[in-house]
Design a protein around this motif. Sequence first.
Motif, PDB file in Angstrom:
ATOM      1  N   ILE A  10       0.856  -1.173   0.000  1.00 53.58           N
ATOM      2  CA  ILE A  10       0.000   0.000   0.000  1.00 53.58           C
ATOM      3  C   ILE A  10       0.897   1.228   0.000  1.00 53.58           C
ATOM      4  O   ILE A  10       1.864   1.302   0.742  1.00 53.58           O
ATOM      5  N   PRO A  11       0.609   2.247  -0.858  1.00 54.58           N
ATOM      6  CA  PRO A  11       1.472   3.418  -0.929  1.00 54.58           C
ATOM      7  C   PRO A  11       1.711   4.029   0.434  1.00 54.58           C
ATOM      8  O   PRO A  11       0.797   4.234   1.207  1.00 54.58           O
ATOM      9  N   LEU A  69      -2.809   0.908  -6.553  1.00 55.06           N
ATOM     10  CA  LEU A  69      -1.967   1.980  -6.030  1.00 55.06           C
ATOM     11  C   LEU A  69      -2.770   3.259  -5.770  1.00 55.06           C
ATOM     12  O   LEU A  69      -2.611   3.896  -4.723  1.00 55.06           O
ATOM     13  N   ILE A  70      -3.648   3.611  -6.702  1.00 54.29           N
ATOM     14  CA  ILE A  70      -4.459   4.813  -6.510  1.00 54.29           C
ATOM     15  C   ILE A  70      -5.458   4.595  -5.380  1.00 54.29           C
ATOM     16  O   ILE A  70      -5.701   5.478  -4.549  1.00 54.29           O
ATOM     17  N   GLY A  71      -6.022   3.391  -5.333  1.00 57.55           N
ATOM     18  CA  GLY A  71      -6.933   3.082  -4.241  1.00 57.55           C
ATOM     19  C   GLY A  71      -6.237   3.143  -2.894  1.00 57.55           C
ATOM     20  O   GLY A  71      -6.817   3.607  -1.901  1.00 57.55           O
ATOM     21  N   GLY A  72      -4.986   2.676  -2.835  1.00 56.00           N
ATOM     22  CA  GLY A  72      -4.247   2.742  -1.589  1.00 56.00           C
ATOM     23  C   GLY A  72      -4.083   4.164  -1.098  1.00 56.00           C
ATOM     24  O   GLY A  72      -4.262   4.463   0.093  1.00 56.00           O
ATOM     25  N   PHE A  89      -6.372  15.398  -4.869  1.00 51.94           N
ATOM     26  CA  PHE A  89      -6.266  14.076  -5.485  1.00 51.94           C
ATOM     27  C   PHE A  89      -6.197  14.202  -7.005  1.00 51.94           C
ATOM     28  O   PHE A  89      -5.336  13.616  -7.658  1.00 51.94           O
ATOM     29  N   TRP A  90      -7.135  14.964  -7.576  1.00 55.27           N
ATOM     30  CA  TRP A  90      -7.118  15.168  -9.034  1.00 55.27           C
ATOM     31  C   TRP A  90      -5.858  15.897  -9.469  1.00 55.27           C
ATOM     32  O   TRP A  90      -5.254  15.536 -10.478  1.00 55.27           O
ATOM     33  N   GLY A 214      -8.586  -3.549  -8.662  1.00 51.27           N
ATOM     34  CA  GLY A 214      -7.473  -3.071  -7.849  1.00 51.27           C
ATOM     35  C   GLY A 214      -7.922  -2.096  -6.786  1.00 51.27           C
ATOM     36  O   GLY A 214      -7.447  -2.139  -5.634  1.00 51.27           O
ATOM     37  N   PHE A 215      -8.835  -1.210  -7.125  1.00 48.61           N
ATOM     38  CA  PHE A 215      -9.343  -0.209  -6.177  1.00 48.61           C
ATOM     39  C   PHE A 215     -10.067  -0.890  -5.015  1.00 48.61           C
ATOM     40  O   PHE A 215      -9.890  -0.519  -3.847  1.00 48.61           O
ATOM     41  N   ALA A 216     -10.877  -1.908  -5.336  1.00 50.75           N
ATOM     42  CA  ALA A 216     -11.610  -2.632  -4.298  1.00 50.75           C
ATOM     43  C   ALA A 216     -10.662  -3.435  -3.410  1.00 50.75           C
ATOM     44  O   ALA A 216     -10.851  -3.508  -2.187  1.00 50.75           O
TER      45      ALA A 216
END
Length: 369
Positions: A10-11, A69-72, A89-90, A214-216
Motif C-alpha cells: 500500500i502506498p 496503487l491509486i486506491g491505496g 487528489f485530481w 485493484g481499487f476494491a
Amino acid sequence: MKILPEIHSIPRSHPSRIAALDMLRACALLSVVIYHSVQMSPVPLPTLSLVTTNGQYGVDLFFVLSGWLIGGLYWREMQLDGQVNIARFWGRRWLRTLPPYFVALALSWGAVRFSRGEPFDPGYLLFLQNYEERIPYFLVSWSLCVEEHFYLVAPLLAGALFALTARRYFWIACVGLLAVSPLCRWLEWNRHPAMDFGYIQTATHLRLDGLVMGFAMSFIAIHSPRSFGQLRSSALPILAATIGGLVAIRMIGGPTCFALWPLLVSIVFAAVLVATGTKKSDDRGWFPWSAIALSSYSAYLVHPLAIHVAILLAAGNSIIYWPAAATVTIAGTALLYFTVEKPAILLRDTYLPRRALMRGKAMSLGGKS
C-alpha cells in the motif's frame, strides 16, 4: 494496534519502492512492448506471434496495478482524515499523467501529420478518442483515457458509496461495480461488427474491470486486513480456478466469452498481485526492475512511435529492425522521462505533496517548537 500488518505494498508516506510491484509493472510494460514489436515487425513472425499476442494483456495488469496503487492512496487518506481532498487528489494525478501525455500526443500527431496529412482530432485533448469507432492515431492512448476517466469519477463515487453504505456491506457495492463492464459488454455483443481498433475494444465503460478490481482490493487491505489476509492465503487456488474459467469460456465462445474474459483476466492479475506483491520483501536489489517500472509510463507512451522509426531505419531488414527498435525505444523513453515526466513529478511533489508528508512535517515542526 497495527492497522495493516504486512501490507507493505500500500502506498506509504515515504518514497521507498516495492520490488514485487516494480517487477509486475516492468513485466506489464515489457509484454506490451514485445507484443507491439512483433506485431509491427517488417517481416511477419506468425509462430512467435502466437506467444507474444498474449502481451496485450499487459494493459489489464497495468489497470489492476493502477487501481491498487491509486486506491491505496485514496483509502489511506480517507482512513487518516475521514475524507479525501478531491481537488488535491485530481491535481496530483493530472500533474503526474498529463504533461507526458500531451508531449507524446504532439509527437504522435506530428508524425502522422507529416506522413499522411492526418488532421488533429480535438477529442484527444479531452481523452475521448477511446469512444471513436476507429482510433485514428496514437492507439495506445486508449488505456490512458480509461484511467483518466476512472481518476475523475472513482473518488467521487467511492466517497458517496462509503458515506451511504455501512462499511461491512461496502463489498456489495464493489461487486456491483465489477458487474458493470461485463454487463455492458454483453449488451454490446453483435451491435458492433468487426472494425478497426476502437470503441468495442476501448470504451471506458467496457474496460473498467481491472481498475475497479485493484481499487476494491486496496479497500479490503486497508479497512479489513484480516479479510485481506484470508484472501491472500487463498490467492493461488483462486488463480488456478480462474485460469480454468478462462479455458472454459474460451471453449464456449460467443457473448459469454466476450463479456467475461476481461473480468477473469483481471482476477488472474489481482490474484498474482495479492500473492506476490503484498508480502514482506527485501527492497534491495530492485534494479533493473524498478528502473523499468519508474519509466514505464514514458516507455508506454513513446514505444509505438519508436517502433515506427525503427521500421523506417530498417527499411525492411529484420536484422536491423530489432536492435533499432530497442535502441530508439530506450532513447525515447529516457528523453521523455528525464525532460518531461520526472520534472512533472517533482513539480507535483513540491506544490501538491501527499497529505501524509504534510502531516509528518507539521508534527516534526511542532516537536521542535
